[in-house]
Design a protein around this motif. Structure first.
Motif, PDB file in Angstrom:
ATOM      1  N   LEU A  85       0.819  -1.211   0.000  1.00 56.21           N
ATOM      2  CA  LEU A  85       0.000   0.000   0.000  1.00 56.21           C
ATOM      3  C   LEU A  85       0.852   1.260   0.000  1.00 56.21           C
ATOM      4  O   LEU A  85       0.556   2.229  -0.704  1.00 56.21           O
ATOM      5  CB  LEU A  85      -0.941  -0.002   1.205  1.00 56.21           C
ATOM      6  N   ARG A  86       1.922   1.245   0.768  1.00 57.36           N
ATOM      7  CA  ARG A  86       2.810   2.421   0.800  1.00 57.36           C
ATOM      8  C   ARG A  86       3.481   2.620  -0.564  1.00 57.36           C
ATOM      9  O   ARG A  86       3.600   3.746  -1.059  1.00 57.36           O
ATOM     10  CB  ARG A  86       3.846   2.291   1.903  1.00 57.36           C
ATOM     11  N   SER A  87       3.892   1.536  -1.171  1.00 58.19           N
ATOM     12  CA  SER A  87       4.506   1.606  -2.495  1.00 58.19           C
ATOM     13  C   SER A  87       3.509   2.133  -3.532  1.00 58.19           C
ATOM     14  O   SER A  87       3.832   2.990  -4.355  1.00 58.19           O
ATOM     15  CB  SER A  87       5.017   0.229  -2.904  1.00 58.19           C
ATOM     16  N   ALA A  88       2.281   1.628  -3.474  1.00 59.62           N
ATOM     17  CA  ALA A  88       1.243   2.077  -4.405  1.00 59.62           C
ATOM     18  C   ALA A  88       0.958   3.564  -4.221  1.00 59.62           C
ATOM     19  O   ALA A  88       0.815   4.309  -5.201  1.00 59.62           O
ATOM     20  CB  ALA A  88      -0.027   1.263  -4.208  1.00 59.62           C
ATOM     21  N   SER A  89       0.913   3.999  -2.977  1.00 58.74           N
ATOM     22  CA  SER A  89       0.670   5.408  -2.681  1.00 58.74           C
ATOM     23  C   SER A  89       1.765   6.287  -3.284  1.00 58.74           C
ATOM     24  O   SER A  89       1.477   7.329  -3.883  1.00 58.74           O
ATOM     25  CB  SER A  89       0.597   5.602  -1.164  1.00 58.74           C
ATOM     26  N   LYS A  90       3.005   5.861  -3.146  1.00 60.52           N
ATOM     27  CA  LYS A  90       4.124   6.626  -3.715  1.00 60.52           C
ATOM     28  C   LYS A  90       4.054   6.665  -5.234  1.00 60.52           C
ATOM     29  O   LYS A  90       4.312   7.695  -5.858  1.00 60.52           O
ATOM     30  CB  LYS A  90       5.452   6.031  -3.268  1.00 60.52           C
ATOM     31  N   LYS A  91       3.682   5.537  -5.849  1.00 59.88           N
ATOM     32  CA  LYS A  91       3.568   5.501  -7.312  1.00 59.88           C
ATOM     33  C   LYS A  91       2.466   6.433  -7.800  1.00 59.88           C
ATOM     34  O   LYS A  91       2.622   7.121  -8.806  1.00 59.88           O
ATOM     35  CB  LYS A  91       3.295   4.079  -7.790  1.00 59.88           C
ATOM     36  N   ILE A  92       1.353   6.466  -7.080  1.00 58.97           N
ATOM     37  CA  ILE A  92       0.258   7.361  -7.458  1.00 58.97           C
ATOM     38  C   ILE A  92       0.713   8.804  -7.370  1.00 58.97           C
ATOM     39  O   ILE A  92       0.484   9.601  -8.289  1.00 58.97           O
ATOM     40  CB  ILE A  92      -0.984   7.119  -6.565  1.00 58.97           C
ATOM     41  N   ASP A  93       1.363   9.179  -6.273  1.00 60.41           N
ATOM     42  CA  ASP A  93       1.831  10.560  -6.120  1.00 60.41           C
ATOM     43  C   ASP A  93       2.854  10.930  -7.183  1.00 60.41           C
ATOM     44  O   ASP A  93       2.837  12.053  -7.703  1.00 60.41           O
ATOM     45  CB  ASP A  93       2.398  10.789  -4.715  1.00 60.41           C
ATOM     46  N   THR A  94       3.738  10.000  -7.537  1.00 59.48           N
ATOM     47  CA  THR A  94       4.718  10.257  -8.593  1.00 59.48           C
ATOM     48  C   THR A  94       4.009  10.492  -9.923  1.00 59.48           C
ATOM     49  O   THR A  94       4.346  11.418 -10.667  1.00 59.48           O
ATOM     50  CB  THR A  94       5.706   9.076  -8.714  1.00 59.48           C
ATOM     51  N   MET A  95       3.022   9.666 -10.212  1.00 59.64           N
ATOM     52  CA  MET A  95       2.284   9.810 -11.463  1.00 59.64           C
ATOM     53  C   MET A  95       1.503  11.120 -11.486  1.00 59.64           C
ATOM     54  O   MET A  95       1.434  11.798 -12.515  1.00 59.64           O
ATOM     55  CB  MET A  95       1.348   8.620 -11.651  1.00 59.64           C
TER      56      MET A  95
END
Length: 100
Positions: free
Chosen positions: A28-38
């Motif tokens: 979940l933390r990784s997904a959150s970071k990917k969303i913010d990067t995108m």
């Protein structure tokens, strides 16, 4: 024992408190970071007026990537049928040549 963790994830400048399994936290933390990067990439490269538009584009991007991976990993029944037919032909030829 299934221990639950209370975590807070930040997505698009909003904080979301979640209660999750320990095994889910890293993903979940990784997904959150990917969303913010995108989100940042969309905001830098396109004239975006609204966070909702950016989030919709992120959702479309992730869904598209998921669909592509599913299509790449799906089993093609036609190929399997052709392989089975070749094996059947090979066995039939072998049995025809065999002296019983």
């Amino acid at each position: 024992m299934n221990e639950k963790l209370k975590i807070k994830l930040s997505i698009a400048d909003r904080v979301y408190p979640l209660t999750v399994e320990m095994s889910q936290e890293e993903g979940l933390r990784s997904a959150s970071k990917k969303i913010d990067t995108m989100i940042k990439q969309f905001e830098e490269n396109y004239a975006v007026r609204d966070k909702q538009d950016v989030l919709a584009m992120c959702a479309l991007q992730f869904a598209s990537q998921l669909e592509q991976k599913q299509q790449e990993t799906s089993i093609d029944g036609t190929d399997t049928i052709e392989r089975i037919q070749k094996l059947n032909d090979f066995v039939a030829q072998y049995l025809d040549k065999k002296d019983w």
